[in-house]
Design an enzyme around this catalytic site. Structure first.
Site, PDB file in Angstrom:
ATOM      1  N   HIS A  32       0.965  -1.202  -0.105  1.00 34.44           N
ATOM      2  CA  HIS A  32       0.078   0.007  -0.109  1.00 34.44           C
ATOM      3  C   HIS A  32       0.767   1.290  -0.177  1.00 34.44           C
ATOM      4  O   HIS A  32       0.558   2.267  -0.907  1.00 34.44           O
ATOM      5  CB  HIS A  32      -0.959  -0.010   1.144  1.00 34.44           C
ATOM      6  CG  HIS A  32      -1.828   1.268   1.451  1.00 34.44           C
ATOM      7  ND1 HIS A  32      -2.863   1.569   0.644  1.00 34.44           N
ATOM      8  CD2 HIS A  32      -1.719   2.223   2.205  1.00 34.44           C
ATOM      9  CE1 HIS A  32      -3.300   2.660   0.738  1.00 34.44           C
ATOM     10  NE2 HIS A  32      -2.654   3.191   1.906  1.00 34.44           N
ATOM     11  N   GLU A  60      -4.013  -4.648   9.311  1.00 35.77           N
ATOM     12  CA  GLU A  60      -4.230  -3.663   8.383  1.00 35.77           C
ATOM     13  C   GLU A  60      -3.326  -2.623   8.305  1.00 35.77           C
ATOM     14  O   GLU A  60      -3.706  -1.252   8.512  1.00 35.77           O
ATOM     15  CB  GLU A  60      -5.998  -3.034   8.386  1.00 35.77           C
ATOM     16  CG  GLU A  60      -6.854  -4.036   8.222  1.00 35.77           C
ATOM     17  CD  GLU A  60      -7.968  -3.681   8.051  1.00 35.77           C
ATOM     18  OE1 GLU A  60      -8.583  -3.041   6.825  1.00 35.77           O
ATOM     19  OE2 GLU A  60      -9.008  -3.584   8.859  1.00 35.77           O
ATOM     20  N   HIS A  66      -1.274   0.484   6.897  1.00 33.70           N
ATOM     21  CA  HIS A  66      -1.465   1.651   5.647  1.00 33.70           C
ATOM     22  C   HIS A  66       0.028   2.349   5.674  1.00 33.70           C
ATOM     23  O   HIS A  66       0.853   2.025   5.030  1.00 33.70           O
ATOM     24  CB  HIS A  66      -2.838   2.117   5.893  1.00 33.70           C
ATOM     25  CG  HIS A  66      -3.977   1.560   5.693  1.00 33.70           C
ATOM     26  ND1 HIS A  66      -4.351   1.047   4.399  1.00 33.70           N
ATOM     27  CD2 HIS A  66      -4.857   0.990   6.544  1.00 33.70           C
ATOM     28  CE1 HIS A  66      -5.386   0.390   4.612  1.00 33.70           C
ATOM     29  NE2 HIS A  66      -5.813   0.318   5.706  1.00 33.70           N
ATOM     30  N   GLU A  89      -4.685  -0.070  11.130  1.00 39.37           N
ATOM     31  CA  GLU A  89      -6.154   0.552  11.101  1.00 39.37           C
ATOM     32  C   GLU A  89      -6.894  -0.138  12.203  1.00 39.37           C
ATOM     33  O   GLU A  89      -7.931   0.149  12.571  1.00 39.37           O
ATOM     34  CB  GLU A  89      -6.839  -0.007   9.719  1.00 39.37           C
ATOM     35  CG  GLU A  89      -7.988   1.018   9.848  1.00 39.37           C
ATOM     36  CD  GLU A  89      -8.415   1.199   8.345  1.00 39.37           C
ATOM     37  OE1 GLU A  89      -9.737   1.757   8.216  1.00 39.37           O
ATOM     38  OE2 GLU A  89      -7.941   0.773   7.100  1.00 39.37           O
TER      39      GLU A  89
END
Length: 295
Positions: free
Chosen positions: A228, A268, A270, A285
């Site tokens: 990402h 998660e 990012h 997250e």
């Protein structure tokens, strides 16, 4: 090289940290997209947070400029925000409230450059607060992250256009098509070798493009890693988040790849940033910040 990963739970639940940047004084700053706040963790490990003035602004990306101020996007509100380390806010309305600003970069001209996902534009916010927008020639490009290259131009990913673009200070744009179809590039950063490095969230690759437009791609060991965001380290390496594989990745400038598992499942990851001491910080997250330390 021995790696150690620590995780820090945020004080309030459901904060949804997304973007992260390293401040000048050792403080790590991050966006809390679900609570509409800018958060901070200082060197003592203490957390503070500041409410963004516009409700439900959609804060995601964040950067610390050369003066130590924080800049962030307001995806839903169509604004660019600025905050001093003391918590004083200024918000700049963009001409189209539905433009969905996302990526941010400080240009060599001292301006803040940004991408507009929904309108396919690259924007420039001058030090005096004047906004200039440049329309990209391809429809549906979905420009995402942006960074300043070693050539003084701004480089950005076109997530749906499957291209890497560059814009000069005078607004002239050049595009480079990626070899892998449907790769969906997202994060991009200036590398320690003078090239631009980016990640392909659908192509499962890390890419490199020289300022002359020569492209190389490196396949990730883990299938479905969904890389990402990416940032340069303090050595001859780069670090990136693997949202799908729950890992932090490292790639050297000669293409050697290593992956490190995040302790919390479903973290998660990012945004990612490297502090002055070489520690790698990333936003999870799942309501945590992660820190990868090289021992």
């Amino acid at each position: 090289m021995r790696i150690e990963i620590d995780e820090f739970l945020l004080p309030l639940p459901d904060s949804g940290p997304y973007g992260i940047t390293a401040g000048k004084d050792g403080t790590v700053w991050f966006t809390e997209q679900k609570r509409n706040r800018i958060g901070a963790r200082d060197e003592r490990g203490e957390f503070t947070a500041f409410d963004v003035p516009t409700p439900n602004a959609g804060v995601m990306s964040i950067l610390c400029d050369r003066n130590g101020d924080l800049w962030f996007n307001e995806y839903h509100a169509g604004q660019i925000g600025r905050m001093t380390p003391g918590g004083e806010f200024t918000e700049y309305k963009l001409p189209d409230p539905g433009c969905a600003p996302f990526g941010l970069a400080e240009g060599p001209d001292g301006a803040i450059w940004f991408t507009e996902m929904m309108t396919g534009r690259i924007g420039r916010l001058s030090p005096g607060g004047e906004v200039t927008e440049y329309k990209l020639p391809h429809e549906g490009a979905f420009p995402s992250f942006i960074t300043t290259g070693s050539d003084g131009k701004l480089w950005f990913t076109e997530n749906q256009g499957n291209r890497i673009g560059t814009i000069a200070p005078d607004g002239s744009v050049t595009h480079y098509a990626l070899p892998t179809p449907g790769s969906a590039p997202v994060g991009i950063t200036a590398g320690p070798d003078g090239a631009l490095w980016f990640v392909e969230i659908a192509g499962n690759r890390v890419g490199r493009i020289t300022t002359d437009g020569e492209i190389s791609e490196y396949s990730l060991p883990s299938a479905g890693a969904k890389p990402h965001a990416i940032t340069s380290g303090i050595g001859k390496d780069l670090w990136f988040t693997e949202w799908g594989a729950n890992r932090i990745g490292r790639i050297t400038v000669d293409g050697k790849l290593t992956e490190y598992d995040i302790p919390t499942q479903g973290a998660e990851p990012h945004g990612i940033a490297v502090a002055a001491d070489g520690s790698v910080w990333f936003a999870e997250e799942c309501n945590r910040l992660g820190r990868l330390t090289i021992k």
